[in-house]
Design a protein around this motif. Structure first.
Motif, PDB file in Angstrom:
ATOM      1  N   ASN A  33       0.811  -1.221   0.000  1.00  0.00           N
ATOM      2  CA  ASN A  33       0.000   0.000   0.000  1.00  0.00           C
ATOM      3  C   ASN A  33       0.847   1.274   0.000  1.00  0.00           C
ATOM      4  O   ASN A  33       0.317   2.382   0.052  1.00  0.00           O
ATOM      5  CB  ASN A  33      -0.952   0.013   1.204  1.00  0.00           C
ATOM      6  CG  ASN A  33      -0.201   0.052   2.532  1.00  0.00           C
ATOM      7  OD1 ASN A  33       1.012  -0.195   2.563  1.00  0.00           O
ATOM      8  ND2 ASN A  33      -0.904   0.340   3.609  1.00  0.00           N
ATOM      9  N   THR A  34       2.178   1.129  -0.052  1.00  0.00           N
ATOM     10  CA  THR A  34       3.061   2.292  -0.132  1.00  0.00           C
ATOM     11  C   THR A  34       2.975   2.913  -1.519  1.00  0.00           C
ATOM     12  O   THR A  34       2.856   2.214  -2.522  1.00  0.00           O
ATOM     13  CB  THR A  34       4.516   1.879   0.147  1.00  0.00           C
ATOM     14  OG1 THR A  34       4.610   1.339   1.457  1.00  0.00           O
ATOM     15  CG2 THR A  34       5.452   3.077   0.033  1.00  0.00           C
ATOM     16  N   ARG A  35       3.009   4.226  -1.572  1.00  0.00           N
ATOM     17  CA  ARG A  35       3.160   4.933  -2.844  1.00  0.00           C
ATOM     18  C   ARG A  35       4.577   5.493  -2.860  1.00  0.00           C
ATOM     19  O   ARG A  35       4.921   6.362  -2.057  1.00  0.00           O
ATOM     20  CB  ARG A  35       2.115   6.036  -2.978  1.00  0.00           C
ATOM     21  CG  ARG A  35       0.691   5.472  -2.992  1.00  0.00           C
ATOM     22  CD  ARG A  35      -0.347   6.530  -3.214  1.00  0.00           C
ATOM     23  NE  ARG A  35      -1.688   5.957  -3.254  1.00  0.00           N
ATOM     24  CZ  ARG A  35      -2.767   6.625  -3.623  1.00  0.00           C
ATOM     25  NH1 ARG A  35      -2.672   7.890  -3.972  1.00  0.00           N
ATOM     26  NH2 ARG A  35      -3.946   6.034  -3.634  1.00  0.00           N
ATOM     27  N   THR A  37       4.925   3.198  -8.282  1.00  0.00           N
ATOM     28  CA  THR A  37       6.094   4.079  -8.182  1.00  0.00           C
ATOM     29  C   THR A  37       5.992   5.238  -9.160  1.00  0.00           C
ATOM     30  O   THR A  37       5.674   5.052 -10.334  1.00  0.00           O
ATOM     31  CB  THR A  37       7.374   3.283  -8.475  1.00  0.00           C
ATOM     32  OG1 THR A  37       7.453   2.166  -7.574  1.00  0.00           O
ATOM     33  CG2 THR A  37       8.603   4.146  -8.309  1.00  0.00           C
ATOM     34  N   LEU A  38       6.282   6.438  -8.656  1.00  0.00           N
ATOM     35  CA  LEU A  38       6.403   7.637  -9.485  1.00  0.00           C
ATOM     36  C   LEU A  38       7.868   8.032  -9.541  1.00  0.00           C
ATOM     37  O   LEU A  38       8.533   8.110  -8.510  1.00  0.00           O
ATOM     38  CB  LEU A  38       5.576   8.787  -8.887  1.00  0.00           C
ATOM     39  CG  LEU A  38       4.058   8.594  -8.862  1.00  0.00           C
ATOM     40  CD1 LEU A  38       3.406   9.644  -7.955  1.00  0.00           C
ATOM     41  CD2 LEU A  38       3.483   8.698 -10.256  1.00  0.00           C
ATOM     42  N   SER A  40       5.495   4.855 -13.105  1.00  0.00           N
ATOM     43  CA  SER A  40       5.064   6.001 -13.903  1.00  0.00           C
ATOM     44  C   SER A  40       6.204   7.008 -13.952  1.00  0.00           C
ATOM     45  O   SER A  40       6.776   7.365 -12.923  1.00  0.00           O
ATOM     46  CB  SER A  40       3.820   6.653 -13.296  1.00  0.00           C
ATOM     47  OG  SER A  40       2.725   5.757 -13.309  1.00  0.00           O
ATOM     48  N   LEU A  41       6.535   7.456 -15.160  1.00  0.00           N
ATOM     49  CA  LEU A  41       7.676   8.341 -15.379  1.00  0.00           C
ATOM     50  C   LEU A  41       7.191   9.773 -15.584  1.00  0.00           C
ATOM     51  O   LEU A  41       6.377  10.038 -16.471  1.00  0.00           O
ATOM     52  CB  LEU A  41       8.463   7.875 -16.607  1.00  0.00           C
ATOM     53  CG  LEU A  41       8.958   6.425 -16.560  1.00  0.00           C
ATOM     54  CD1 LEU A  41       9.435   5.982 -17.939  1.00  0.00           C
ATOM     55  CD2 LEU A  41      10.075   6.266 -15.538  1.00  0.00           C
ATOM     56  N   LEU A  42       7.709  10.701 -14.781  1.00  0.00           N
ATOM     57  CA  LEU A  42       7.352  12.112 -14.894  1.00  0.00           C
ATOM     58  C   LEU A  42       8.555  12.837 -15.478  1.00  0.00           C
ATOM     59  O   LEU A  42       9.580  13.008 -14.817  1.00  0.00           O
ATOM     60  CB  LEU A  42       6.975  12.679 -13.519  1.00  0.00           C
ATOM     61  CG  LEU A  42       5.903  11.881 -12.762  1.00  0.00           C
ATOM     62  CD1 LEU A  42       5.549  12.564 -11.451  1.00  0.00           C
ATOM     63  CD2 LEU A  42       4.667  11.674 -13.608  1.00  0.00           C
ATOM     64  N   ASP A  45       0.421  16.254  -6.510  1.00  0.00           N
ATOM     65  CA  ASP A  45      -0.807  16.434  -5.730  1.00  0.00           C
ATOM     66  C   ASP A  45      -2.003  15.848  -6.469  1.00  0.00           C
ATOM     67  O   ASP A  45      -2.854  15.171  -5.876  1.00  0.00           O
ATOM     68  CB  ASP A  45      -1.015  17.926  -5.451  1.00  0.00           C
ATOM     69  CG  ASP A  45      -2.051  18.174  -4.377  1.00  0.00           C
ATOM     70  OD1 ASP A  45      -2.109  17.389  -3.407  1.00  0.00           O
ATOM     71  OD2 ASP A  45      -2.816  19.147  -4.504  1.00  0.00           O
ATOM     72  N   ARG A  46      -2.047  16.077  -7.770  1.00  0.00           N
ATOM     73  CA  ARG A  46      -3.160  15.545  -8.568  1.00  0.00           C
ATOM     74  C   ARG A  46      -3.093  14.027  -8.686  1.00  0.00           C
ATOM     75  O   ARG A  46      -4.103  13.333  -8.525  1.00  0.00           O
ATOM     76  CB  ARG A  46      -3.149  16.194  -9.948  1.00  0.00           C
ATOM     77  CG  ARG A  46      -4.233  15.693 -10.892  1.00  0.00           C
ATOM     78  CD  ARG A  46      -4.377  16.610 -12.088  1.00  0.00           C
ATOM     79  NE  ARG A  46      -3.141  16.780 -12.817  1.00  0.00           N
ATOM     80  CZ  ARG A  46      -2.715  15.945 -13.786  1.00  0.00           C
ATOM     81  NH1 ARG A  46      -3.442  14.891 -14.101  1.00  0.00           N
ATOM     82  NH2 ARG A  46      -1.594  16.183 -14.428  1.00  0.00           N
ATOM     83  N   LEU A  47      -1.904  13.490  -8.955  1.00  0.00           N
ATOM     84  CA  LEU A  47      -1.781  12.045  -9.119  1.00  0.00           C
ATOM     85  C   LEU A  47      -2.058  11.299  -7.820  1.00  0.00           C
ATOM     86  O   LEU A  47      -2.703  10.241  -7.819  1.00  0.00           O
ATOM     87  CB  LEU A  47      -0.373  11.700  -9.619  1.00  0.00           C
ATOM     88  CG  LEU A  47      -0.039  12.097 -11.059  1.00  0.00           C
ATOM     89  CD1 LEU A  47       1.416  11.752 -11.378  1.00  0.00           C
ATOM     90  CD2 LEU A  47      -0.972  11.415 -12.049  1.00  0.00           C
ATOM     91  N   LEU A  48      -1.579  11.834  -6.701  1.00  0.00           N
ATOM     92  CA  LEU A  48      -1.749  11.147  -5.425  1.00  0.00           C
ATOM     93  C   LEU A  48      -3.189  11.166  -4.935  1.00  0.00           C
ATOM     94  O   LEU A  48      -3.543  10.434  -4.006  1.00  0.00           O
ATOM     95  CB  LEU A  48      -0.828  11.773  -4.373  1.00  0.00           C
ATOM     96  CG  LEU A  48       0.671  11.541  -4.606  1.00  0.00           C
ATOM     97  CD1 LEU A  48       1.501  12.386  -3.647  1.00  0.00           C
ATOM     98  CD2 LEU A  48       1.024  10.064  -4.463  1.00  0.00           C
ATOM     99  N   ASP A  49      -4.018  11.990  -5.557  1.00  0.00           N
ATOM    100  CA  ASP A  49      -5.449  11.983  -5.241  1.00  0.00           C
ATOM    101  C   ASP A  49      -6.180  10.847  -5.949  1.00  0.00           C
ATOM    102  O   ASP A  49      -7.363  10.609  -5.682  1.00  0.00           O
ATOM    103  CB  ASP A  49      -6.094  13.316  -5.635  1.00  0.00           C
ATOM    104  CG  ASP A  49      -5.833  14.414  -4.608  1.00  0.00           C
ATOM    105  OD1 ASP A  49      -5.527  14.064  -3.442  1.00  0.00           O
ATOM    106  OD2 ASP A  49      -5.949  15.591  -4.955  1.00  0.00           O
ATOM    107  N   HIS A  50      -5.502  10.145  -6.857  1.00  0.00           N
ATOM    108  CA  HIS A  50      -6.124   9.075  -7.635  1.00  0.00           C
ATOM    109  C   HIS A  50      -5.487   7.732  -7.293  1.00  0.00           C
ATOM    110  O   HIS A  50      -4.323   7.676  -6.881  1.00  0.00           O
ATOM    111  CB  HIS A  50      -5.970   9.345  -9.135  1.00  0.00           C
ATOM    112  CG  HIS A  50      -6.742  10.526  -9.616  1.00  0.00           C
ATOM    113  ND1 HIS A  50      -6.262  11.813  -9.522  1.00  0.00           N
ATOM    114  CD2 HIS A  50      -7.976  10.631 -10.191  1.00  0.00           C
ATOM    115  CE1 HIS A  50      -7.154  12.664 -10.015  1.00  0.00           C
ATOM    116  NE2 HIS A  50      -8.194  11.963 -10.427  1.00  0.00           N
ATOM    117  N   PRO A  51      -6.207   6.638  -7.492  1.00  0.00           N
ATOM    118  CA  PRO A  51      -5.624   5.312  -7.267  1.00  0.00           C
ATOM    119  C   PRO A  51      -4.456   5.084  -8.215  1.00  0.00           C
ATOM    120  O   PRO A  51      -4.489   5.514  -9.372  1.00  0.00           O
ATOM    121  CB  PRO A  51      -6.785   4.354  -7.580  1.00  0.00           C
ATOM    122  CG  PRO A  51      -8.030   5.183  -7.490  1.00  0.00           C
ATOM    123  CD  PRO A  51      -7.636   6.566  -7.884  1.00  0.00           C
ATOM    124  N   PRO A  52      -3.402   4.415  -7.750  1.00  0.00           N
ATOM    125  CA  PRO A  52      -2.255   4.160  -8.627  1.00  0.00           C
ATOM    126  C   PRO A  52      -2.616   3.452  -9.923  1.00  0.00           C
ATOM    127  O   PRO A  52      -1.914   3.625 -10.932  1.00  0.00           O
ATOM    128  CB  PRO A  52      -1.341   3.296  -7.750  1.00  0.00           C
ATOM    129  CG  PRO A  52      -1.674   3.707  -6.347  1.00  0.00           C
ATOM    130  CD  PRO A  52      -3.145   3.986  -6.366  1.00  0.00           C
TER     131      PRO A  52
END
Length: 309
Positions: free
Chosen positions: A80-82, A103-104, A126-128, A257-264
């Motif tokens: 459950n870790t992001r 993983t981001l 996911s690559l930013l 902030d936007r990505l962490l508001d959504h399920p991985p």
């Protein structure tokens, strides 16, 4: 003993078992467990500042930073870790195993990812992207140098894979990509050949071509030929190129902030930041006889163009 007493004893016994089980689970949880875990090989001031900024932005989350050397193998982290990776060594560590938490990856360029992953995306990563989008850079050229049509592009063995995408984005803008292989940075002939056939030079974020050793030759040649260099990044603009788009820490925090508001499961495999800025070098513009770049105004125009369908 009456039914009421037996029920009371059973309730106390059940409650006690749950308390003991919960305490065991807590004691067994490793010290590195976290809901949002940031890691990097180096624990510098910049990394700490970024982690603190993210924690301030998301006070409802539990956010921790742990140096890479203190982490177990990726597959041993709680599911459950992001996980947020802040440098290339941490990405290399994550790629050791397919298993592991979602993983981001921040601060990674297209070229760096291509060297490690090729064209096959990792199922949990996911690559930013850190380098400016090619289409955005081309549209920047069209905005600040509307007379330019032939876009000279130096490339090497590592960055050649970007050329088809460049051509794809250039065609709708009425631009022509003029590619030039530069496989020996000590040989200036490819530079001179490209300058003779181009209206402007677009720098790719390829550290083999654009670095402290090549900067002097590239920039002096650009001035001598009166040929602007756009990109490859904000740092090179400070060194002497004309302009570039870039995203700073505030922009990246907005993305996270936007990505962490959504399920991985809904995270994209790769993403450019939606928010960005434009930086120009007024001294370079003057030396090339070009109008100074209106950084805020051009950024607004580019952003409006990207919002159109």
């Amino acid at each position: 003993m009456g039914d009421s007493s037996r029920m009371t004893c059973f309730f106390i016994y059940t409650l006690w078992r749950r308390i003991v089980l919960f305490a065991c689970l807590l004691s067994a949880a490793p010290a590195w467990s976290a809901e949002i875990l940031l890691t990097a090989a180096e624990d510098g001031a910049g990394v700490q500042a970024f982690a603190q900024a993210l924690a301030q932005q998301r006070p409802e989350d539990r956010i921790t930073f742990t140096p890479l050397k203190n982490l177990p193998a990726p597959g041993r982290l709680p599911a459950n870790t992001r996980l947020i990776l802040l440098d290339l060594p941490s990405l290399d560590w994550r790629l050791q195993e397919t298993q592991g938490p979602p993983t981001l990856v921040l601060r990674i360029s297209r070229l760096q990812a291509h060297q490690r992953l090729g064209t096959t995306p990792h199922p949990h990563i996911s690559l930013l992207w850190s380098d400016p989008p090619l289409e955005r850079q081309l549209r920047l050229i069209a905005a600040i140098l509307p007379q330019a049509r032939r876009i000279g592009v130096l490339y090497g063995a590592d960055s050649e894979f970007l050329l088809p995408e460049l051509r794809q984005h250039a065609t709708p803008l009425g631009l022509e990509i003029v590619p030039q292989l530069w496989d020996n940075i000590n040989d200036s002939r490819p530079l001179q050949n490209l300058f003779r056939n181009s209206d402007v030079l677009l720098g790719l974020d390829d550290p083999q071509l654009y670095n402290s050793k090549t900067a002097k030759n590239l920039l002096l040649s650009s001035y001598a030929q009166q040929l602007p260099l756009v990109g490859p990044n904000a740092g090179f603009v400070r060194a002497g190129s004309l302009a570039s788009t870039y995203s700073d820490q505030t922009d990246w925090l907005a993305v996270l902030d936007r990505l962490l508001d959504h399920p991985p499961a809904n995270w994209p495999r790769s993403l450019y930041p939606e928010h960005f800025k434009v930086v120009g070098n007024p001294q370079v513009a003057r030396s090339l006889g070009i109008e100074q770049v209106d950084e805020a105004g051009v950024a607004i125009r580019l952003a409006e163009g990207e919002k159109r369908p």
